[in-house]
Design a protein around this motif. Structure first.
Motif, PDB file in Angstrom:
ATOM      1  N   ALA A  28      42.917  38.268  42.290  1.00 28.15           N
ATOM      2  CA  ALA A  28      42.228  39.410  43.019  1.00 28.15           C
ATOM      3  C   ALA A  28      42.284  39.586  44.400  1.00 28.15           C
ATOM      4  O   ALA A  28      41.706  40.317  45.106  1.00 28.15           O
ATOM      5  N   GLY A  29      43.235  38.754  45.148  1.00 27.30           N
ATOM      6  CA  GLY A  29      43.582  38.774  46.449  1.00 27.30           C
ATOM      7  C   GLY A  29      43.331  37.507  47.147  1.00 27.30           C
ATOM      8  O   GLY A  29      42.602  36.893  46.827  1.00 27.30           O
ATOM      9  N   PRO A  30      44.220  37.428  48.290  1.00 27.61           N
ATOM     10  CA  PRO A  30      45.069  38.045  48.864  1.00 27.61           C
ATOM     11  C   PRO A  30      46.345  38.219  47.913  1.00 27.61           C
ATOM     12  O   PRO A  30      46.536  37.554  47.155  1.00 27.61           O
ATOM     13  N   ALA A 319      43.560  48.189  39.646  1.00 30.24           N
ATOM     14  CA  ALA A 319      43.940  47.093  40.618  1.00 30.24           C
ATOM     15  C   ALA A 319      43.926  45.906  40.328  1.00 30.24           C
ATOM     16  O   ALA A 319      44.715  44.856  40.310  1.00 30.24           O
ATOM     17  N   VAL A 320      42.671  45.359  39.961  1.00 31.71           N
ATOM     18  CA  VAL A 320      42.145  44.107  39.271  1.00 31.71           C
ATOM     19  C   VAL A 320      41.558  44.052  38.057  1.00 31.71           C
ATOM     20  O   VAL A 320      40.729  44.977  37.744  1.00 31.71           O
ATOM     21  N   THR A 321      42.163  43.180  37.033  1.00 29.39           N
ATOM     22  CA  THR A 321      41.655  43.453  35.655  1.00 29.39           C
ATOM     23  C   THR A 321      41.215  41.993  35.381  1.00 29.39           C
ATOM     24  O   THR A 321      41.718  41.195  35.617  1.00 29.39           O
ATOM     25  N   ARG A 359      41.511  36.663  36.323  1.00 27.03           N
ATOM     26  CA  ARG A 359      41.606  38.131  36.714  1.00 27.03           C
ATOM     27  C   ARG A 359      43.093  38.181  37.360  1.00 27.03           C
ATOM     28  O   ARG A 359      43.587  37.334  37.901  1.00 27.03           O
ATOM     29  N   ILE A 360      43.791  39.289  37.115  1.00 24.03           N
ATOM     30  CA  ILE A 360      45.123  39.686  37.456  1.00 24.03           C
ATOM     31  C   ILE A 360      44.923  40.913  38.305  1.00 24.03           C
ATOM     32  O   ILE A 360      44.391  41.974  38.019  1.00 24.03           O
ATOM     33  N   GLY A 361      45.566  40.698  39.527  1.00 18.86           N
ATOM     34  CA  GLY A 361      45.664  41.965  40.496  1.00 18.86           C
ATOM     35  C   GLY A 361      47.129  42.541  40.567  1.00 18.86           C
ATOM     36  O   GLY A 361      48.027  41.838  40.960  1.00 18.86           O
TER      37      GLY A 361
END
Ligand code: PMP
Length: 391
Positions: A28-30, A319-321, A359-361
Motif C-alpha cells: 500500500a506504499g511506499p 491503486a490498492v486492492t 493488500r497489493i498496490g
C-alpha cells in the motif's frame, strides 16, 4: 565520556551499500521510484534560504495545481508524511470545540477522527450504511443533522481498497456552509481527482504512493473559502504547521518569506520529478492506465481463484486492492515466501482487512503491465508453495 553504539555484529556484517530499489514495493506504499527520481535525491542539498530552492518551489507549485486540477493559490508541499498533512489541515482550519463530521470507511478515516480529537474538535464519526462507501444522500443527511463546519472524507481508503465518489459532494457541503476536506493520499496521480470541479476545499496527498517519490512531503491545496477560515481562526496552529507562514515560503499570495524551516531540497526536487513524470505521461492517460492495470490484476487474481474484500468492483480503488487469502494460507508464510525468494513486498491487511487479507498496490511508477503479470505469476507460486505443492 562517549556513549557506545550498541548494535549487534550482524548489523555490520550486512552487505553494503544498501539500495532500496533492489526491492519490489507493491504494497500500500511506499512504491518504487524511477531512476530519475532516485538520481535527483542523490545530489547535495542546496543552501537555505536561497533562490535555488525557491525556483524549485515556484515550478513545483504550478505542477501541483495541475495534478490537483485546481487554480487554488494556496497549493504547496509541506515536510512530513500524509498524516502530518491531515494534521496540518485540521489544526489550521478548525478551532477546538467546533464540530466536524468524519466519514469513517476504514482505518484511515478513523485516523482522521483520532487526530481531530487530539485537537479537541467536536467530532462526529459516521460509517457507511448502504455498502462499503458513502452515498451522497447519507452524507447530506448527516450534514443536515449535525451542522458541522467541515466534512472530512477519504477518497481512496487503502485499508480496504475502496473509492469514495466525490463528484457533487462539494455542492452539497457548500449548501450548508460546510467545508469539504479530502484525504487523497493514495489517489493523487492514480485516479480522477478534480479539486475545483468537485468543490473540494481542502485536499491532502503525499509523495510515496502514486505520486512517484519517497515518503516525506504532504501535498496540500486549500480553496479561497478554506483560506478565509484559516485567517479567521481563533487559536494558533502548531508552529511547524502554520499554513499562513508556509504560504509565504511558497509565495502563494505574492508575499514571500524566505524561511520557516529547512526544507529537504533533495526531496523537493525529486518529488517534483515524480510529479513531472505524471504530467509528461498525461493526467488522463495516467488515470486510464491505473484503471486498466488494476482491472488486469483483478482478472488475473480471480483466475487464480482468489476473492476480494470488496466484492463489487465499482467500489474498488484502481491503486490498492485487498485480496482475501484462502483459509489454508497464512499471511506470514505467503509474505515470507515473496520476500525471501523474490524481494517482493506486499502489505498485510489493516483495520477491517486485518488478519484475512493481503493488500497489493499497483500504482505510480509500478503501474506497468509487465509488473502486474509478474506479480500474478509470483502470487500463484506463493499460493502453491503455501498449500504444500512442490515447486
Ligand atoms: N491516508 C491514506 C488513505 C493512506 O493510505 C495513508 C498511508 N498509508 C495515510 C493517510 C497516512 O499517510 P502517511 O503514512 O504518509 O503518514
Amino acid at each position: 565520556m562517549h556513549l557506545k553504539l550498541d548494535i549487534s555484529d550482524e548489523f555490520y556484517s550486512k552487505k553494503r551499500p544498501y539500495h532500496p530499489s533492489d526491492k519490489l514495493l507493491v504494497g500500500a506504499g511506499p512504491s518504487n521510484c524511477s531512476a530519475r527520481v532516485l538520481y535527483t535525491l542523490s545530489h547535495e542539498p542546496v543552501l537555505l534560504p536561497g533562490d535555488e530552492v525557491f525556483k524549485i518551489m515556484v515550478e513545483f507549485r504550478e505542477m501541483l495545481k495541475f495534478v490537483f486540477q485546481t487554480t487554488n493559490e494556496a497549493t504547496l508541499a509541506i515536510q512530513n508524511s500524509g498524516t502530518g498533512g491531515i494534521e496540518a489541515t485540521l489544526t489550521n482550519t478548525v478551532d477546538p470545540g467546533e464540530k466536524i463530521i468524519v466519514g469513517v470507511m476504514g482505518f484511515w478515516g478513523k485516523r482522521v477522527a483520532d487526530i481531530a480529537k487530539t485537537r479537541q474538535l467536536d467530532v462526529v464519526e459516521i460509517v457507511p450504511q448502504f455498502g462499503p462507501v458513502f452515498t451522497l444522500n447519507e452524507l447530506e443527511t448527516a450534514i443536515i443533522k449535525h451542522k458541522p463546519v467541515l466534512l472530512y472524507v477519504t477518497h481512496g481508503e487503502s485499508s480496504m481498497g475502496t473509492v469514495q465518489t466525490l463528484e457533487g459532494l462539494g455542492d452539497i457541503c457548500h449548501k450548508y456552509n460546510c467545508l469539504l476536506a479530502v484525504d487523497a493520499v493514495v489517489t493523487l496521480g492514480a485516479i480522477p481527482l478534480y479539486v475545483d470541479r468537485w468543490g473540494i476545499d481542502i485536499a491532502v496527498s503525499s509523495t510515496q504512493k502514486a505520486a512517484r517519490s519517497i515518503p516525506g512531503l504532504a501535498y496540500l491545496t486549500f480553496s479561497p473559502k478554506a483560506v478565509e477560515r484559516m485567517k479567521n481562526r481563533k487559536t494558533v496552529p502548531p508552529f511547524y504547521y502554520n499554513m499562513l507562514e508556509l504560504f509565504k515560503v511558497w509565495n502563494c499570495f505574492g508575499v514571500r518569506s524566505i524561511y520557516h524551516y529547512t526544507y529537504n531540497s533533495n526531496l523537493l526536487a525529486a518529488s517534483k520529478e515524480g510529479i513531472a513524470e505524471i504530467i509528461e505521461e498525461g493526467l488522463l492517460e495516467t488515470w486510464q492506465k491505473h484503471e486498466e492495470l488494476n482491472k488486469r490484476l483483478w482478472d488475473g487474481l480471480e483466475k487464480l481463484g482468489l476473492k476480494f474484500y470488496i466484492k463489487n468492483p465499482e467500489y474498488r480503488l484502481h491503486a490498492v486492492t485487498s485480496v482475501e487469502l484462502p483459509p489454508s494460507v497464512s499471511f506470514e508464510s505467503f509474505n515470507n515466501f515473496l520476500i525471501e525468494r523474490y524481494q517482493i513486498y506486499i502489505s498485510f491487511g489493516i483495520g477491517p482487512t486485518s488478519g484475512t487479507c493481503f493488500r497489493i498496490g499497483i500504482m505510480g511508477y509500478n503501474a506497468t503491465a509487465k509488473l502486474v503479470d509478474y506479480m500474478l505469476e509470483k502470487i500463484n507460486e506463493a499460493l502453491k508453495y503455501c498449500q504444500g505443492e512442490k515447486l
